[in-house]
Design an enzyme around this catalytic site. Sequence first.
Site, PDB file in Angstrom:
ATOM      1  CB  VAL B 132      27.314  68.596  43.013  1.00 40.01           C
ATOM      2  CG1 VAL B 132      27.269  69.240  44.400  1.00 40.01           C
ATOM      3  CG2 VAL B 132      26.193  69.146  42.148  1.00 40.01           C
ATOM      4  CE  LYS B 205      30.707  73.065  41.375  1.00 39.86           C
ATOM      5  NZ  LYS B 205      32.020  73.575  41.859  1.00 39.86           N
TER       6      LYS B 205
END
Lengths: 440, 440
Positions: B132, B205
């Site tokens: 992420v 994400k």
Amino acid sequence: MKPIKAGLLGFGTIGTGVIKVIQNNAAVIEQRLGRSIQLARVVDLDITTDRGVALETGVLSDDAQGLLNDPEIDVVIELIGGYEPARTFVLQALNNHKHVVTANKALLALHGEELLRAADDNGVTLMFEAAVAGGIPILASIRENLCANQFSGVYGILNGTCNYILTRMTDNEEDFASVLGDAQKLGYAESDPTFDIEGIDTAHKLSILVSMCFGTWIDFDQIYTEGITRISALDIEFASQLGYQVKLLAIGKLDNGSIEARVHPTMVRNNYPMADVSGVFNAIRLNGDFVGPVLLHGGGAGMEATASAVMGDVMHIARSITSGANTFAPSLGYTPVAITRLPVKAMDDLVGRYYLRFIVEDSPGVLAKISTILGDFGISINSMIQPDEMFESDVEGILPIVMMTHEAREKNVRQALEKIEALPIIKEQCLLIRIEDKLD
Amino acid sequence: MKPIKAGLLGFGTIGTGVIKVIQNNAAVIEQRLGRSIQLARVVDLDITTDRGVALETGVLSDDAQGLLNDPEIDVVIELIGGYEPARTFVLQALNNHKHVVTANKALLALHGEELLRAADDNGVTLMFEAAVAGGIPILASIRENLCANQFSGVYGILNGTCNYILTRMTDNEEDFASVLGDAQKLGYAESDPTFDIEGIDTAHKLSILVSMCFGTWIDFDQIYTEGITRISALDIEFASQLGYQVKLLAIGKLDNGSIEARVHPTMVRNNYPMADVSGVFNAIRLNGDFVGPVLLHGGGAGMEATASAVMGDVMHIARSITSGANTFAPSLGYTPVAITRLPVKAMDDLVGRYYLRFIVEDSPGVLAKISTILGDFGISINSMIQPDEMFESDVEGILPIVMMTHEAREKNVRQALEKIEALPIIKEQCLLIRIEDKLD
């Protein structure tokens, strides 16, 4: 699993915030830790004032020694502030094999080496996320997540009072003194604002950042520190015309094995996110050789943001205890034996660009006199503003001249300014603002 | 102390970056850990291409099983990407009691629950900071430093390709298709850009962020996902006139025990730092009940920033092993037993403000017809733009109408649009962009 027991020294604003976190977020803390945090003791000299939080009977006392010597207490949270008795209490806690969390940047800046050695000697952890940039998770990021990087620079807006004042001066073209007065009324500045506006608080925080980024001890008096009291609305207006914002910046750099560590008003380019940090917010920009530039932005002070950071540390220690690690990561992110004492570059040797503002007699030949001296010291001018209409003075016949230099050596700039200031045409002390074009 | 031994699966771009970190920063890594990281094995199907980094003889092979079953290896770094064989290899590594670090967001979004259970069952750690926002230390911050907070919302610009395209469209008034073509030439977009421009990568994400912020499992198909392909330069220009930027935003909220999880083009107010995130940069804004808003900004992709995050995780695991903790903090920041499955709010129930753009026949009464239908569904208009001069069309006699609504329910907006689109005066599918005024 039995709770982690914490003892709190100092039931002031931040202390009250810490109690609120423990009480309001007990459920989520336990879901994350698998056990609870119990505030076993709270100690303050004042045990009568109502702070708006309820404590169980017997928790509050004025007995610091009782807390420090209570074998049940795992973590001591020091929120007294100042040097003494905070230093003595922290040392006692560490020597009693208790982990310590503190928000006390002044204490760390002046006695950090002694305190961290004591923690290491006793196999416990001393943590201080709240000491730098309040709620922003900067120390943990340096220590644990960005730790594969070699850092080249760290740049911080670390004092909400100064940033609030500079933002108001920028947005409303107000004068320093009047904004400071307002900030004091609004509670954004102390009644004695010296530590904030003279850059001392920022320098305390920078000393911690420099140690963590570069693995070095730095004596507090090795940090060049200059406050914002001489910045005028006029300078901010000129800076803006030139594409810059004026910020009180903490700057730490590693350059060829030596350290730059300085705090001063700095002109930052408008197109950097750092320039947009406004009001009481704090921000830190870090440059790592792999991660590149990273910016963290958030609330740098205040009861709640600071309490968040204190409790993040307490929970880290709780995880250490639970996992059997006791100490997980060294406080500065370097193993104690790896921390060196890198040389600190003298300000005289700084090379950079400068904003220079002169208040001069409005007479022919003034510019020639100034630029001749600058030229004598090898300082060349990149741009110049000599505005008539912008400048309102109570005194007739004087006006400002503003110059931006090409790269020059600080020593030469200072010597040139000294010579220029001796000229009869100069009507006020010259102002110098350093320019940081790159933040890398 | 003997080195921590790592095995790398996948010698592609990120893998090469990881090797560079280990080689270039060996000294600082050892100063921080008190021991070194040794890359014992590197496995890839392609063992002949020169990636510009030198490995010791015997390190590189195509033998994944040899790596996964090597008892000397402490940590497996999975950088193969995709679902298989990555999933099988990660499970095997965990079942062999090896810690695993991965950057594979697609794998985590679809199989995270299974993989994290396997890690927990085997008493090892699965870490994924690089999955992420690349180098930005967001997961560690949520998990470890801001963990005393109850989060209310998380907002991310998580896909550099989309943000690059939207930034170019904003700065140069270029069209989506032409910027995409350029982005592909410059290497900022894949030759098949579907995962990026349709918001799928961002949603992968977001699923990780939502689990970590709110302690919940979320099925990937519960995330509403809408890409940027229908945004035109015209919409961006209108947004700008109205004081907004258009960003592909990942949005996670906790509202009264249920979750909002959605990815779509979003109008963000110009005065939020989130609006200034430009080009291939990523940023995440988090709101905690004590810390308030925190913004983290940095390089979201690329070999070096991603390698920094991978190595941060490897060093965290090295510290766990060194300290005797083995597993220090649970991967999602919540103890596995505390992770629930919170209900996910249906998009129909969303309440917010909307930007609506209609392309209509240039004839009298058009506005009345549209606003009548909106009124029938209880949708009231906050502002309207009906520009003639701004709009250049190849087709004569059509023009855009743009409206910003007051707060309305998504279901009503969609039903109204369906009815409006059935009118003969409507010449193109209507465009809807959701507005987030507060980010709290």
